[in-house]
Design a protein around this motif. Sequence first.
Motif, PDB file in Angstrom:
ATOM      1  N   ALA A  77      58.860  39.948  74.755  1.00  0.00           N
ATOM      2  CA  ALA A  77      57.739  40.282  73.870  1.00  0.00           C
ATOM      3  C   ALA A  77      56.405  40.009  74.553  1.00  0.00           C
ATOM      4  CB  ALA A  77      57.852  39.480  72.575  1.00  0.00           C
ATOM      5  N   THR A  78      56.322  38.871  75.245  1.00  0.00           N
ATOM      6  CA  THR A  78      55.077  38.546  75.946  1.00  0.00           C
ATOM      7  C   THR A  78      54.815  39.514  77.087  1.00  0.00           C
ATOM      8  OG1 THR A  78      55.443  36.222  75.396  1.00  0.00           O
ATOM      9  CG2 THR A  78      53.813  36.707  77.096  1.00  0.00           C
ATOM     10  N   LEU A  79      55.889  39.875  77.818  1.00  0.00           N
ATOM     11  CA  LEU A  79      55.725  40.834  78.908  1.00  0.00           C
ATOM     12  C   LEU A  79      55.269  42.190  78.387  1.00  0.00           C
ATOM     13  CD1 LEU A  79      58.864  40.000  81.093  1.00  0.00           C
ATOM     14  CD2 LEU A  79      56.484  39.409  81.555  1.00  0.00           C
ATOM     15  N   GLN A  83      51.827  44.040  79.342  1.00  0.00           N
ATOM     16  CA  GLN A  83      51.832  45.384  79.910  1.00  0.00           C
ATOM     17  C   GLN A  83      50.951  46.324  79.092  1.00  0.00           C
ATOM     18  OE1 GLN A  83      53.015  46.219  82.705  1.00  0.00           O
ATOM     19  NE2 GLN A  83      52.820  48.444  82.629  1.00  0.00           N
ATOM     20  N   ALA A  84      50.997  46.194  77.758  1.00  0.00           N
ATOM     21  CA  ALA A  84      50.154  47.039  76.914  1.00  0.00           C
ATOM     22  C   ALA A  84      48.674  46.738  77.146  1.00  0.00           C
ATOM     23  CB  ALA A  84      50.518  46.833  75.443  1.00  0.00           C
ATOM     24  N   GLY A  85      48.339  45.450  77.284  1.00  0.00           N
ATOM     25  CA  GLY A  85      46.950  45.104  77.561  1.00  0.00           C
ATOM     26  C   GLY A  85      46.488  45.612  78.911  1.00  0.00           C
ATOM     27  N   ALA A  91      43.064  52.127  81.416  1.00  0.00           N
ATOM     28  CA  ALA A  91      42.532  53.360  80.832  1.00  0.00           C
ATOM     29  C   ALA A  91      41.011  53.380  80.845  1.00  0.00           C
ATOM     30  CB  ALA A  91      43.043  53.526  79.399  1.00  0.00           C
ATOM     31  N   ARG A  92      40.385  52.208  81.026  1.00  0.00           N
ATOM     32  CA  ARG A  92      38.921  52.125  81.082  1.00  0.00           C
ATOM     33  C   ARG A  92      38.423  51.847  82.496  1.00  0.00           C
ATOM     34  NH1 ARG A  92      37.460  47.805  79.141  1.00  0.00           N
ATOM     35  NH2 ARG A  92      39.355  46.762  78.398  1.00  0.00           N
ATOM     36  N   SER A  93      39.279  52.079  83.505  1.00  0.00           N
ATOM     37  CA  SER A  93      38.918  51.750  84.886  1.00  0.00           C
ATOM     38  C   SER A  93      39.099  52.969  85.775  1.00  0.00           C
ATOM     39  CB  SER A  93      39.779  50.590  85.413  1.00  0.00           C
ATOM     40  OG  SER A  93      39.672  49.461  84.565  1.00  0.00           O
ATOM     41  N   ARG A 167      45.598  54.133  88.185  1.00  0.00           N
ATOM     42  CA  ARG A 167      46.976  54.248  87.728  1.00  0.00           C
ATOM     43  C   ARG A 167      47.519  52.874  87.368  1.00  0.00           C
ATOM     44  NH1 ARG A 167      49.807  57.362  92.569  1.00  0.00           N
ATOM     45  NH2 ARG A 167      48.770  55.636  93.639  1.00  0.00           N
ATOM     46  N   THR A 168      48.388  52.852  86.375  1.00  0.00           N
ATOM     47  CA  THR A 168      49.009  51.601  85.933  1.00  0.00           C
ATOM     48  C   THR A 168      50.319  51.414  86.671  1.00  0.00           C
ATOM     49  OG1 THR A 168      48.016  51.824  83.747  1.00  0.00           O
ATOM     50  CG2 THR A 168      49.866  50.291  83.968  1.00  0.00           C
TER      51      THR A 168
END
Length: 220
Positions: A77-79, A83-85, A91-93, A167-168
Amino acid sequence: MEEEEHEVYGGEIPDVGEMDGDLEAPNPDMEMAAADEDAAKELDEMKKRLKEMEDEAAALREMQAKVEKEMGAQDPATLAANQAGKEEVDARSVFVGNVDYACTPEEVQQHFQSCGTVHRVTILTDKFGQPKGFAYVEFVEVEAIQEALQLNESELHGRQLKVLPKRTNVPGLKQHRGRRFNPYMGYRFRRPFMSPYMYSPYGYGKAPRFRRPMRYMPYQ
């Protein structure tokens, strides 16, 4: 038959009854007390060994927790939240390539401040602290990305910048880059397998050459 007299040196010979009375009978209470004492000692030793084993297990658990903390082991859950954060930040970089080695983060921020509010500028360096020639610019607004992409091939310190969306990176997934075509070498293909009976005894790609027989001509 006359009885012979025996002379005793140092005293009289004790009777058999008196000798039996001198030997004391074993005391069952003392034997039971000794057995209880031995059992208590064994129990204390077992408790001591059990305490040592518990201490070793606690030390191993503490060491494992420390290693997991250093390696960044987290629950799924933490991972997923991390990852979502990270995806939201990416997306803003934007990625900025071909950055001059003498360029500072402040200069990069001033170059992109017309696109929107710059939150962070990161210039990547190697293990020796030398810049690698590219940077990441993070904006506060997502709309600033389109404005930043318009600055592609703009000049900073006399060098044309290469601006692309960031890219992520997915953990555990390595991106494979195919081999680029070399116009001088071309694509190399492996020679198909051929049975040893199919090889030419005269060499690869060569045909046998036959000589014409020489005739004897004496009057030529």
